[in-house]
Design a protein around this motif. Structure first.
Motif, mmCIF file in Angstrom:
data_model
loop_
_atom_site.group_PDB
_atom_site.id
_atom_site.type_symbol
_atom_site.label_atom_id
_atom_site.label_comp_id
_atom_site.label_asym_id
_atom_site.label_seq_id
_atom_site.Cartn_x
_atom_site.Cartn_y
_atom_site.Cartn_z
ATOM 1 N N UNK A 154 0.858 -1.179 0.000
ATOM 2 C CA UNK A 154 0.000 0.000 0.000
ATOM 3 C C UNK A 154 0.885 1.216 0.000
ATOM 4 N N UNK A 155 0.653 2.030 -0.980
ATOM 5 C CA UNK A 155 1.491 3.213 -1.068
ATOM 6 C C UNK A 155 0.633 4.421 -0.850
ATOM 7 N N UNK A 156 1.026 5.249 0.085
ATOM 8 C CA UNK A 156 0.348 6.530 0.134
ATOM 9 C C UNK A 156 1.257 7.583 -0.418
ATOM 10 N N UNK A 157 2.425 7.145 -0.774
ATOM 11 C CA UNK A 157 3.347 8.106 -1.356
ATOM 12 C C UNK A 157 4.658 8.034 -0.632
ATOM 13 N N UNK A 158 5.704 7.834 -1.360
ATOM 14 C CA UNK A 158 6.979 7.711 -0.649
ATOM 15 C C UNK A 158 8.152 7.950 -1.565
ATOM 16 N N UNK A 159 9.229 8.183 -0.974
ATOM 17 C CA UNK A 159 10.454 8.381 -1.715
ATOM 18 C C UNK A 159 11.606 8.127 -0.766
ATOM 19 N N UNK A 160 12.730 7.896 -1.259
ATOM 20 C CA UNK A 160 13.816 7.524 -0.376
ATOM 21 C C UNK A 160 14.894 8.571 -0.275
ATOM 22 N N UNK A 161 15.584 8.548 0.795
ATOM 23 C CA UNK A 161 16.752 9.436 0.886
ATOM 24 C C UNK A 161 16.930 10.011 2.258
ATOM 25 N N UNK A 162 18.068 10.453 2.549
ATOM 26 C CA UNK A 162 18.304 11.118 3.834
ATOM 27 C C UNK A 162 19.621 11.827 3.713
ATOM 28 N N UNK A 163 19.802 12.855 4.425
ATOM 29 C CA UNK A 163 21.091 13.528 4.297
ATOM 30 C C UNK A 163 20.995 14.967 4.706
ATOM 31 N N UNK A 164 21.928 15.735 4.303
ATOM 32 C CA UNK A 164 21.958 17.123 4.725
ATOM 33 C C UNK A 164 21.712 18.058 3.576
ATOM 34 N N UNK A 165 21.517 19.277 3.921
ATOM 35 C CA UNK A 165 21.174 20.227 2.870
ATOM 36 C C UNK A 165 22.424 20.704 2.178
ATOM 37 N N UNK A 166 22.198 21.268 1.049
ATOM 38 C CA UNK A 166 23.313 21.852 0.316
ATOM 39 C C UNK A 166 23.394 23.303 0.697
ATOM 40 N N UNK A 167 24.422 23.663 1.386
ATOM 41 C CA UNK A 167 24.518 25.046 1.791
ATOM 42 C C UNK A 167 25.365 25.850 0.841
ATOM 43 N N UNK A 220 17.484 18.303 1.276
ATOM 44 C CA UNK A 220 17.277 19.516 2.058
ATOM 45 C C UNK A 220 16.458 19.228 3.303
ATOM 46 N N UNK A 221 16.740 19.945 4.345
ATOM 47 C CA UNK A 221 15.913 19.900 5.543
ATOM 48 C C UNK A 221 14.837 20.963 5.394
ATOM 49 N N UNK A 222 13.768 20.813 6.158
ATOM 50 C CA UNK A 222 12.683 21.782 6.061
ATOM 51 C C UNK A 222 13.189 23.177 6.384
ATOM 52 N N UNK A 223 14.025 23.266 7.396
ATOM 53 C CA UNK A 223 14.496 24.588 7.804
ATOM 54 C C UNK A 223 15.301 25.257 6.701
ATOM 55 N N UNK A 224 15.886 24.459 5.828
ATOM 56 C CA UNK A 224 16.681 25.067 4.767
ATOM 57 C C UNK A 224 15.844 25.491 3.576
ATOM 58 N N UNK A 225 14.666 24.892 3.479
ATOM 59 C CA UNK A 225 13.849 25.190 2.297
ATOM 60 C C UNK A 225 13.512 26.674 2.233
ATOM 61 N N UNK A 226 13.156 27.229 3.380
ATOM 62 C CA UNK A 226 12.846 28.656 3.413
ATOM 63 C C UNK A 226 14.028 29.494 2.980
ATOM 64 N N UNK A 227 15.191 29.122 3.474
ATOM 65 C CA UNK A 227 16.407 29.854 3.104
ATOM 66 C C UNK A 227 16.675 29.767 1.618
ATOM 67 N N UNK A 228 16.441 28.586 1.097
ATOM 68 C CA UNK A 228 16.675 28.400 -0.338
ATOM 69 C C UNK A 228 15.802 29.352 -1.147
ATOM 70 N N UNK A 229 14.563 29.471 -0.714
ATOM 71 C CA UNK A 229 13.643 30.334 -1.459
ATOM 72 C C UNK A 229 14.053 31.794 -1.369
ATOM 73 N N UNK A 230 14.382 32.249 -0.165
ATOM 74 C CA UNK A 230 14.734 33.664 -0.051
ATOM 75 C C UNK A 230 16.065 33.944 -0.719
#
Lengths: 121, 365
Positions: B35-48, B234-244
Motif C-alpha cells: 500500500x502506497x500513500x506516497x513515498x520516496x527515499x533518501x536522507x542527508x543534509x542540505x546543500x549550503x 534539504x531539511x525543512x528549515x533550509x527550504x525557506x532559506x533556499x527560497x529567499x
C-alpha cells in the motif's frame, strides 16, 4: 520545435551575453495543422519577440510575416499567418545556433536538446 | 560503527573493489502488492554551498529514469505528490498562461494537470531524451498546447521573464546545485510568476536510518568497502532559506509525510528500484552490471541486498510483520517579485504603538 518555443530559448553557456535569439539552421521542416484560436493568438502577440519570430520563420522557409507586428491585431489574414508561423511550422531536424559563441544545439525529432557538454559548464 | 551523515567528502572510501559481475543481476523478487500513500527515499543534509560539488552523475540519472518510466506507468506516490502540487494552482485566482514543467515526475504532472491554473501553453523539460519521448507519446489529443525540450535544470535555456509558472515535482533534489537552479527558475519567471516545487526532505526514511546502517554493515562485510549512498536532501528549515536566497518573494514551505508499509524490506528495496531512483552518486563502486536500486543505497550484490533485508527485518518489523517507511516531501512556493506583493515596512515606520492597542482592548497590565 515550433517557433512558440524558439521564442523563449536562450543559449545557457556561461559568459555568453548575446544569448537570444538562437539562429535556426533548418534541415527538415514539417507543417502540422493546429486548431486556429484567435484569442490565444492575440494573447501571445503581446509577448512574442517579433523580430526573432520573423527571422525564425524565414529560416524555416516562411516569408509571409510582416517585418513589424501591426498595432491593431484583429485582422484575420494577419492572424492566420501568425498562427501558421507560430504553431504550425515545426522544425523536425536541424540546429539552433548561438549567435555569439557559435555553439549548435541539435534538434532531433522536433525536440531541441539544450544540454551542455562537460567543458561548457 | 561510523554513521554516514554527509557525502561531502567526509565519507571514507575504504577500498575500491571491482565487482565481479553477478549472474543474477535482476534477481529480486517481483514486487508484491504494497500500500502506497506516497513515498520516496533518501536522507542527508542540505546543500549550503553553491560551489558546484559534483555529487550526482546526471548522465546515469538520465538513462535510468527513462527506463523506469517505461516500466511503471502509475506510481501512486508520485501521483499523490503531483496532485498536491497542482492543487495549489486552484488556490490562487491568478491564471498562468505559460508554464514550464521541469523534470522529475513529468508524466504525472502531464496526466493530472486537467486544465488547472488556466495554463494555455505548457513546456516540458527533462535531461533525458527518452523521458521526453515517452511524455510526448503519452500526450492525448485533448491536452493543452505542449512543447517538449531536452535541457538541464541547472542550466535553464529559457529567456528571462518568459514564463508565468514553473512546476517541478520531485525533480530538483537531483540537481547538483539546488540554489543555482532555483535562481535560474526565478530569472525565467515573469514578474508575479509562481514557482512551485516538491522535493524530498531530509527526514525521508529517517525511520529507516538504520536500514542505511544495516546496508553499510552488510556491504562492508560482503564487499569490503563503503560507498557513499546517500543523496543529500534539504531539511525543512533550509527550504525557506533556499527560497529567499533565490530571491523569491512571499515564500511558503510546507511539509507532508507519507507512510508506506511494505510486507518486507525486500519489497521496500524493490519498490525503490521500481521507482527508478538510482544511486547516481559519483563516488561508488563501479560494477560491470550496475544494479542501482535506490536513492539510498546501491546494492550491487544480491547477497548484500539479502543481508540488508534480513538485518532490517529482524530489527524493525512491526507487530504485524510489515515494514513502515516514512517519507517527507517538502513543498516550496515562491513568487517573482512584483509591485503588487506586500513588502515588509521599513523599521521605525510604525504609526500605531502596541501599547495603544493594548489600552484599547483593555488587557490586563
Amino acid at each position: 520545435m515550433r517557433l512558440i518555443v524558439h521564442n523563449m530559448l536562450t543559449c545557457n553557456i556561461k559568459g555568453v551575453i548575446n544569448k537570444f535569439p538562437l539562429r535556426i539552421e533548418a534541415e527538415k521542416v514539417i507543417k502540422k495543422e493546429v486548431d486556429f484560436n484567435p484569442d490565444f493568438l492575440r494573447h501571445m502577440l503581446a509577448k512574442i519577440e517579433w523580430k526573432a519570430l520573423v527571422d525564425g520563420a524565414r529560416s524555416m522557409g516562411y516569408t509571409e510575416l510582416p517585418d513589424h507586428a501591426p498595432a491593431l491585431e484583429s485582422d484575420e489574414p494577419f492572424l492566420r499567418k501568425f498562427h501558421h508561423a507560430l504553431l504550425e511550422l515545426n522544425l523536425e531536424e536541424g540546429s539552433l545556433v548561438c549567435q555569439e559563441s557559435g555553439r549548435k544545439f541539435p534538434v532531433e525529432k522536433r525536440v531541441p536538446n539544450m544540454l551542455l557538454h562537460e567543458d561548457e559548464v | 560503527m561510523r554513521r554516514i551523515d554527509s557525502v561531502y567528502g567526509r565519507v571514507e572510501i575504504l577500498k575500491r573493489v571491482l565487482e565481479k559481475p553477478t549472474k543474477q543481476s535482476h534477481a529480486f523478487s517481483a514486487s508484491r502488492s504494497f500500500s502506497t500513500e506516497g513515498a520516496y527515499g533518501g536522507g542527508g543534509e542540505s546543500q549550503q554551498n553553491s560551489s558546484r560539488v559534483k555529487i550526482f552523475d546526471r548522465d546515469l540519472k538520465r538513462r535510468d529514469r527513462a527506463a523506469w518510466l517505461s516500466r511503471n506507468k502509475n506510481d501512486t506516490f508520485v501521483d499523490a505528490v503531483a496532485e498536491n502540487l497542482l492543487d495549489r494552482l486552484e488556490d490562487c485566482k491568478k491564471s498562468f498562461p505559460s508554464a514550464l514543467c521541469l523534470g522529475g515526475s513529468l508524466g504525472a504532472v502531464q496526466r493530472l494537470l486537467r486544465a488547472r491554473g488556466g495554463i494555455e501553453k505548457l513546456i516540458m523539460m527533462d535531461t533525458s531524451h527518452d523521458m521526453i519521448k515517452s511524455c510526448r507519446d503519452a500526450q492525448d489529443d485533448n491536452s493543452i498546447e505542449t512543447s517538449y525540450l531536452v535541457g538541464d535544470e541547472e542550466f535553464l535555456p529559457i529567456k528571462e521573464s518568459s514564463v508565468d509558472l514553473i512546476i517541478s515535482s520531485l525533480g530538483l533534489h537531483w540537481t547538483n546545485d539546488l540554489p543555482g537552479s532555483m535562481i535560474q527558475c526565478k530569472l525565467a519567471l515573469k514578474p508575479d510568476g509562481l514557482f512551485l516545487a516538491a522535493i524530498l526532505g531530509g527526514e525521508t526514511l529517517k525511520f529507516v536510518l538504520e536500514l542505511r546502517i544495516a546496508c553499510t554493515l552488510a556491504h562492508m562485510e560482503r564487499e569490503g568497502g563503503i560507498s557513499p549512498r546517500l543523496s543529500p536532501l534539504a531539511q525543512v528549515r533550509d527550504a525557506g532559506n533556499l527560497l529567499t536566497r533565490a530571491g523569491f518573494s512571499l515564500p511558503g514551505v510546507d511539509v507532508d509525510e507519507y507512510v508506506v508499509k511494505y510486507k518486507s524490506a525486500l519489497d521496500l528495496i524493490e519498490h525503490l528500484r521500481a521507482m527508478g531512483e538510482t544511486n547516481a552518486l559519483l563516488q561508488r563502486n563501479k560494477a560491470k552490471f550496475s544494479i542501482f536500486l535506490s536513492r539510498i543505497f546501491s546494492i550491487l550484490n544480491r547477497e548484500t541486498a539479502l543481508a540488508t533485508a534480513a538485518i532490517y527485518d529482524s530489527m524493525f518489523a512491526t507487530e504485524d510483520g510489515t515494514i513502515p517507511a516514512t517519507f517527507q516531501v517538502i513543498y516550496m512556493t515562491g513568487w517573482k517579485e512584483h509591485s503588487s506583493h506586500p513588502q515588509a515596512k521599513r523599521r521605525g515606520s510604525a504609526t500605531v504603538s502596541f501599547t495603544d492597542i493594548h489600552k484599547q482592548f483593555g488587557g490586563q497590565s
